[in-house]
Motif scaffolding. Structure first.
Motif, PDB file in Angstrom:
ATOM      1  N   TYR A 228      -1.074  -0.772   9.077  1.00  0.00           N
ATOM      2  CA  TYR A 228       0.253  -1.190   8.379  1.00  0.00           C
ATOM      3  C   TYR A 228       1.266  -1.250   9.659  1.00  0.00           C
ATOM      4  O   TYR A 228       2.528  -1.195   9.299  1.00  0.00           O
ATOM      5  CB  TYR A 228       0.436  -0.027   7.440  1.00  0.00           C
ATOM      6  N   LEU A 231       4.766  -3.162   8.913  1.00  0.00           N
ATOM      7  CA  LEU A 231       5.508  -2.790   7.682  1.00  0.00           C
ATOM      8  C   LEU A 231       6.545  -1.851   7.941  1.00  0.00           C
ATOM      9  O   LEU A 231       7.864  -2.326   7.196  1.00  0.00           O
ATOM     10  CB  LEU A 231       4.505  -2.111   6.555  1.00  0.00           C
ATOM     11  N   TYR A 235      10.135  -3.699   6.419  1.00  0.00           N
ATOM     12  CA  TYR A 235      10.939  -3.132   5.368  1.00  0.00           C
ATOM     13  C   TYR A 235      12.252  -2.702   5.637  1.00  0.00           C
ATOM     14  O   TYR A 235      13.186  -2.549   4.866  1.00  0.00           O
ATOM     15  CB  TYR A 235      10.012  -2.155   4.571  1.00  0.00           C
ATOM     16  N   ALA A 243      12.938  -7.255   0.753  1.00  0.00           N
ATOM     17  CA  ALA A 243      11.684  -5.975   0.772  1.00  0.00           C
ATOM     18  C   ALA A 243      11.421  -6.152  -0.357  1.00  0.00           C
ATOM     19  O   ALA A 243      10.001  -5.403  -0.683  1.00  0.00           O
ATOM     20  CB  ALA A 243      12.690  -4.969   1.184  1.00  0.00           C
ATOM     21  N   ALA A 244      12.084  -6.037  -1.726  1.00  0.00           N
ATOM     22  CA  ALA A 244      11.505  -6.027  -2.880  1.00  0.00           C
ATOM     23  C   ALA A 244      10.349  -7.148  -3.226  1.00  0.00           C
ATOM     24  O   ALA A 244       9.381  -6.767  -3.786  1.00  0.00           O
ATOM     25  CB  ALA A 244      12.542  -6.332  -4.012  1.00  0.00           C
ATOM     26  N   ALA A 247       7.134  -6.310  -1.324  1.00  0.00           N
ATOM     27  CA  ALA A 247       6.574  -5.246  -2.041  1.00  0.00           C
ATOM     28  C   ALA A 247       5.492  -6.106  -2.776  1.00  0.00           C
ATOM     29  O   ALA A 247       4.132  -5.264  -2.916  1.00  0.00           O
ATOM     30  CB  ALA A 247       7.365  -4.236  -2.783  1.00  0.00           C
ATOM     31  N   THR A 250       2.467  -7.821  -0.437  1.00  0.00           N
ATOM     32  CA  THR A 250       1.527  -6.855  -0.075  1.00  0.00           C
ATOM     33  C   THR A 250       0.520  -6.647  -0.819  1.00  0.00           C
ATOM     34  O   THR A 250      -0.770  -6.536  -0.654  1.00  0.00           O
ATOM     35  CB  THR A 250       1.976  -5.441   0.537  1.00  0.00           C
ATOM     36  N   LYS A 251       0.906  -6.776  -2.219  1.00  0.00           N
ATOM     37  CA  LYS A 251      -0.141  -6.524  -3.470  1.00  0.00           C
ATOM     38  C   LYS A 251      -1.145  -7.771  -3.369  1.00  0.00           C
ATOM     39  O   LYS A 251      -2.341  -7.655  -3.960  1.00  0.00           O
ATOM     40  CB  LYS A 251       0.559  -6.366  -4.651  1.00  0.00           C
TER      41      LYS A 251
END
Length: 258
Positions: A228, A231, A235, A243-244, A247, A250-251
């Motif tokens: 990580y 990250l 972020y 940044a949203a 999120a 990364t998924k």
């Protein structure tokens, strides 16, 4: 029904291109097109999820080249759910960026935002490992611009760190894809499952090593511990709507691992 598999890709791509073409008309028109595009994507995503709940996965064959030689998009319940989550997050992020005038702090915010949505939805819907790589690169290229949006020393530093780490990951991704294609002769995910089940014992080693390499790459993209490192700075220094979107980006790594 299969057209719904294609629409989550077409909508953000066309919106991104449209915004790029109308930039000379001013930021207000860009905002309007961007927000309407996000609303359209939510509507398409909801319909895609409803279709996926009805039964078998929906398959769209691009160019009418039959799999495993052609490129396919696959809409199942999992991918439809991820596309819907992405679109809901996107419409909130765009609304916030407009309300706080974050989109006006640099050029091409809305174009890059929708191109990243195109890459995200493509990664969720593709049925082919190589095109998973392609969509990964599309969303990463857009994210490189978004993380630098607004400028500043800290964002530039975080952006360089982020770019270098992801370029390393992309290189390893290609090595793994090449190894799998060399052994299996296919990169269609469903066909790979069949070929691996029939694989001779002598091929297990290379396929296992390629699989572990992919696990490393996707773990890096998902910012899993201990991969990580990119990250925290990304972020902390990116604007809130970016940044949203990161999120959900990364998924994609976690989705690919599953």
């Amino acid at each position: 029904m299969t057209s719904l598999t294609f629409l989550p890709l077409v909508v953000p791509l066309l919106i991104g291109i449209s915004i790029l073409l109308i930039q000379s008309l001013g930021l207000k028109r860009q905002r309007l097109i961007s927000f309407l595009g996000a609303v359209t994507l939510v509507w398409v995503s909801i319909n895609s999820l409803l279709v996926s709940l009805e039964g078998e996965p929906q398959v769209f064959i691009l160019g009418n080249w039959v799999a495993p030689y052609g490129i396919v998009l696959v809409l199942d319940q999992f991918s439809a759910m991820m596309v819907l989550i992405t679109s809901l997050l996107a419409i909130g992020a765009i609304w916030y960026a407009i309300a706080q005038q974050i989109d006006g702090k640099g050029a091409h915010f809305h174009t890059l935002f929708h191109i990243q949505l195109f890459g995200l939805n493509g990664a969720f819907l593709t049925g082919d490992v190589f095109n998973l790589f392609v969509f990964f690169e599309v969303l990463l290229l857009a994210s490189y611009g978004l993380i630098l949006h607004g400028g500043g020393r800290l964002r530039t530093k975080a952006g360089v760190h982020y770019v270098v780490i992801n370029l390393i990951g992309s290189t390893l991704f290609l090595f793994a894809v090449g190894a799998l294609y060399g052994i299996l002769g296919t990169l269609n995910i469903a066909d790979m499952a069949v070929k691996i089940a029939e694989l001779p014992t002598e091929g297990y080693g290379i396929v296992t090593e390629a699989g572990l390499l992919l696990l490393l790459v996707f773990g890096l993209k998902a910012a899993m511990f201990p991969l990580y490192l990119w990250l925290p700075q990304a972020y902390a220094n990116a604007s809130a709507p970016v940044a949203a979107l990161f999120a959900i980006m990364t998924k994609v790594g976690l989705y690919a691992i599953i």
